[in-house]
Design a protein around this motif. Sequence first.
Motif, PDB file in Angstrom:
ATOM      1  N   ILE A 260     -89.067  49.243 157.854  1.00 11.95           N
ATOM      2  CA  ILE A 260     -89.354  49.620 156.459  1.00 11.95           C
ATOM      3  C   ILE A 260     -90.359  48.630 155.865  1.00 11.95           C
ATOM      4  N   TRP A 261     -90.130  47.352 156.131  1.00 13.29           N
ATOM      5  CA  TRP A 261     -91.028  46.316 155.601  1.00 13.29           C
ATOM      6  C   TRP A 261     -92.457  46.517 156.120  1.00 13.29           C
ATOM      7  N   LEU A 262     -92.561  46.910 157.381  1.00 14.95           N
ATOM      8  CA  LEU A 262     -93.886  47.087 157.970  1.00 14.95           C
ATOM      9  C   LEU A 262     -94.593  48.337 157.446  1.00 14.95           C
ATOM     10  N   LEU A 263     -93.866  49.447 157.375  1.00 20.12           N
ATOM     11  CA  LEU A 263     -94.555  50.733 157.212  1.00 20.12           C
ATOM     12  C   LEU A 263     -94.212  51.548 155.963  1.00 20.12           C
ATOM     13  N   SER A 264     -93.167  51.132 155.233  1.00 12.81           N
ATOM     14  CA  SER A 264     -92.720  52.032 154.162  1.00 12.81           C
ATOM     15  C   SER A 264     -93.708  52.154 153.004  1.00 12.81           C
ATOM     16  N   PRO A 265     -94.081  53.382 152.631  1.00 10.97           N
ATOM     17  CA  PRO A 265     -94.933  53.564 151.452  1.00 10.97           C
ATOM     18  C   PRO A 265     -94.208  53.217 150.144  1.00 10.97           C
ATOM     19  N   TRP A 266     -92.866  53.239 150.164  1.00 11.63           N
ATOM     20  CA  TRP A 266     -92.108  52.922 148.941  1.00 11.63           C
ATOM     21  C   TRP A 266     -92.279  51.454 148.564  1.00 11.63           C
ATOM     22  N   LEU A 267     -92.261  50.568 149.571  1.00 15.02           N
ATOM     23  CA  LEU A 267     -92.459  49.143 149.280  1.00 15.02           C
ATOM     24  C   LEU A 267     -93.888  48.890 148.821  1.00 15.02           C
ATOM     25  N   LEU A 268     -94.829  49.667 149.376  1.00 12.33           N
ATOM     26  CA  LEU A 268     -96.217  49.548 148.921  1.00 12.33           C
ATOM     27  C   LEU A 268     -96.318  49.962 147.456  1.00 12.33           C
ATOM     28  N   ALA A 269     -95.603  51.040 147.103  1.00 16.14           N
ATOM     29  CA  ALA A 269     -95.605  51.504 145.709  1.00 16.14           C
ATOM     30  C   ALA A 269     -95.038  50.423 144.794  1.00 16.14           C
ATOM     31  N   ALA A 270     -93.938  49.807 145.235  1.00 16.25           N
ATOM     32  CA  ALA A 270     -93.321  48.743 144.429  1.00 16.25           C
ATOM     33  C   ALA A 270     -94.302  47.578 144.281  1.00 16.25           C
ATOM     34  N   GLY A 271     -94.971  47.202 145.370  1.00 13.35           N
ATOM     35  CA  GLY A 271     -95.941  46.099 145.330  1.00 13.35           C
ATOM     36  C   GLY A 271     -97.107  46.413 144.414  1.00 13.35           C
ATOM     37  N   MET A 272     -97.599  47.671 144.495  1.00 15.93           N
ATOM     38  CA  MET A 272     -98.738  48.047 143.662  1.00 15.93           C
ATOM     39  C   MET A 272     -98.356  48.072 142.185  1.00 15.93           C
ATOM     40  N   ALA A 273     -97.117  48.502 141.898  1.00 13.67           N
ATOM     41  CA  ALA A 273     -96.652  48.517 140.504  1.00 13.67           C
ATOM     42  C   ALA A 273     -96.570  47.092 139.967  1.00 13.67           C
ATOM     43  N   VAL A 274     -96.068  46.171 140.800  1.00  7.52           N
ATOM     44  CA  VAL A 274     -95.971  44.761 140.394  1.00  7.52           C
ATOM     45  C   VAL A 274     -97.368  44.197 140.157  1.00  7.52           C
ATOM     46  N   ALA A 275     -98.287  44.488 141.097  1.00  6.64           N
ATOM     47  CA  ALA A 275     -99.655  43.969 140.988  1.00  6.64           C
ATOM     48  C   ALA A 275    -100.349  44.524 139.747  1.00  6.64           C
ATOM     49  N   PHE A 276    -100.179  45.844 139.518  1.00  7.49           N
ATOM     50  CA  PHE A 276    -100.817  46.487 138.367  1.00  7.49           C
ATOM     51  C   PHE A 276    -100.291  45.866 137.067  1.00  7.49           C
ATOM     52  N   GLY A 277     -98.981  45.667 137.019  1.00  6.82           N
ATOM     53  CA  GLY A 277     -98.372  45.057 135.836  1.00  6.82           C
ATOM     54  C   GLY A 277     -98.890  43.649 135.614  1.00  6.82           C
ATOM     55  N   ALA A 278     -99.027  42.879 136.712  1.00  7.84           N
ATOM     56  CA  ALA A 278     -99.501  41.492 136.602  1.00  7.84           C
ATOM     57  C   ALA A 278    -100.936  41.443 136.085  1.00  7.84           C
ATOM     58  N   VAL A 279    -101.781  42.328 136.618  1.00 11.38           N
ATOM     59  CA  VAL A 279    -103.185  42.367 136.175  1.00 11.38           C
ATOM     60  C   VAL A 279    -103.258  42.751 134.701  1.00 11.38           C
ATOM     61  N   ALA A 280    -102.458  43.745 134.335  1.00 14.84           N
ATOM     62  CA  ALA A 280    -102.459  44.207 132.942  1.00 14.84           C
ATOM     63  C   ALA A 280    -102.059  43.075 132.002  1.00 14.84           C
ATOM     64  N   ILE A 281    -101.006  42.339 132.383  1.00 13.55           N
ATOM     65  CA  ILE A 281    -100.524  41.260 131.514  1.00 13.55           C
ATOM     66  C   ILE A 281    -101.558  40.141 131.424  1.00 13.55           C
ATOM     67  N   VAL A 282    -102.124  39.766 132.574  1.00 18.20           N
ATOM     68  CA  VAL A 282    -103.098  38.654 132.591  1.00 18.20           C
ATOM     69  C   VAL A 282    -104.315  38.995 131.747  1.00 18.20           C
ATOM     70  N   THR A 283    -104.876  40.193 131.983  1.00 24.96           N
ATOM     71  CA  THR A 283    -106.116  40.537 131.282  1.00 24.96           C
ATOM     72  C   THR A 283    -105.884  40.806 129.794  1.00 24.96           C
ATOM     73  N   ALA A 284    -104.736  41.372 129.471  1.00 23.73           N
ATOM     74  CA  ALA A 284    -104.464  41.659 128.059  1.00 23.73           C
ATOM     75  C   ALA A 284    -104.235  40.369 127.278  1.00 23.73           C
ATOM     76  N   SER A 285    -103.773  39.339 127.955  1.00 26.07           N
ATOM     77  CA  SER A 285    -103.464  38.094 127.249  1.00 26.07           C
ATOM     78  C   SER A 285    -104.696  37.198 127.079  1.00 26.07           C
ATOM     79  N   LEU A 286    -105.808  37.561 127.743  1.00 27.06           N
ATOM     80  CA  LEU A 286    -107.000  36.725 127.638  1.00 27.06           C
ATOM     81  C   LEU A 286    -107.884  37.175 126.475  1.00 27.06           C
ATOM     82  N   PRO A 287    -108.580  36.252 125.835  1.00 23.86           N
ATOM     83  CA  PRO A 287    -109.482  36.656 124.742  1.00 23.86           C
ATOM     84  C   PRO A 287    -110.733  37.339 125.296  1.00 23.86           C
ATOM     85  N   ALA A 288    -111.344  38.165 124.451  1.00 22.64           N
ATOM     86  CA  ALA A 288    -112.543  38.900 124.886  1.00 22.64           C
ATOM     87  C   ALA A 288    -113.724  37.955 125.069  1.00 22.64           C
ATOM     88  N   THR A 289    -114.451  38.179 126.145  1.00 26.28           N
ATOM     89  CA  THR A 289    -115.668  37.378 126.392  1.00 26.28           C
ATOM     90  C   THR A 289    -116.772  38.303 126.871  1.00 26.28           C
TER      91      THR A 289
END
Lengths: 108, 326
Positions: B176-205
Amino acid sequence: MSNLSQERCFNHPDREAAARCPECRRCFCRECVTEHEERVICAACLARIGLPAGRAGATREKLRLALRCAAAFLFLWLLFYAMGRGLLRVPSAFHEGALWKPATQEAP
Amino acid sequence: MKRTGARAEPKSALELSGEALDLLCAAPRGALLAYYAGAVPFVLGALFFWADMSHGAGAQDRCFAESLLLAALFAWMKFWQAVFAGSLMRHLTRAPSPPWTAARALRVMARQAAVHAYGLVAIPAALLITFPFGAVYAYYQNLTAAGDEGTDGRAATSGRAWRLALLWPRQNHLLIWLLSPWLLAAGMAVAFGAVAIVTASLPATETAGGMLRVLLAVGLASQAIVPLSPVGSVVAGNVAALLVLLPAVLHRLLGIETSFAVAGWRSILNTTFLATVYAISYLILDPVLKAAYVIRGFYGDSQRTGQDLLLALDEERGGNAQRRKA
């Protein structure tokens, strides 16, 4: 409960018993039992519980499968509908990447 | 094969993945065609549904009908996945294919839809609780891998799937760890959330600096996906790179102006892009995972039936006969 090694087959009294049927509790020889759904069961009980009784049983089985399928399909429909409603509730700024705009927009 | 008892681990997850790829290559072309005949319409339907529900005007009115269509496409996909798994199993056991009749097709479709509909809730719920995830995930994969015969009773099929799900837990979890698309979905959701939080918290430049920060956040977030789904993250990374670079290559080499090239970086910073990357990665990973569960089921059943040894003996006999002829 009596020891199985002292029992005789219900169908063949001249043979030693090899297993006790968990349904009818009778003892049977090797030839009279079979494995069904991970249980060793006698032929008579298998015929009674394993196979649907004739055409009426088969029809009942088909009807049950159709009902389970319809229930699952309804569940799927409602699940996807709820997901769609959930997506509709998310602000479009989130979907369209406007979330990144503060960090990437051009300076005036 | 080393056999030290009923609970012995006959193959590592990596070996099983390799065997799954071999099986996919050796199996008749029709098997993979059957898989994609079911999965591609569902994935396209799901992407259309996602894009429409997130951007479409008046999507509220269409939600009811589109979710009905998506449910039908899901049942269609599950049917073809069972056909695919059945075809792989018959190739593995060299069993003849029973003839297809309308009644058999309807029975297989009804049975697969009836069990897999609840999997869409049970698998994410198990993933949230974490510890039963491996067994629950394997149970649903085994139900697909039970194939397209449709002759066993519901209790027998379910019992077999659960017995195989609990067999060799280490191998199952690594697979499952090697091939499961569900874990990939969980990872992508975590990554997407992290990017959203990081970029939203930064001031505009200005554009360059802001984009650099976004790229840095994406890079860091993608590192979070790797431990969750190592193979999936490589596949998703390649798919994302292809989707990003293809419009630019088309524009530079052939002068074809696509809306993706015009939108530039904006075209990737949205949830539809993320969903597309995931959908294509799913289409690549899932057949391999299903093939691996077919092989796992075969080895699991062989512990009782000895079918793997019988097939090896048959092969040996065939080889001997050929040598004698030569």
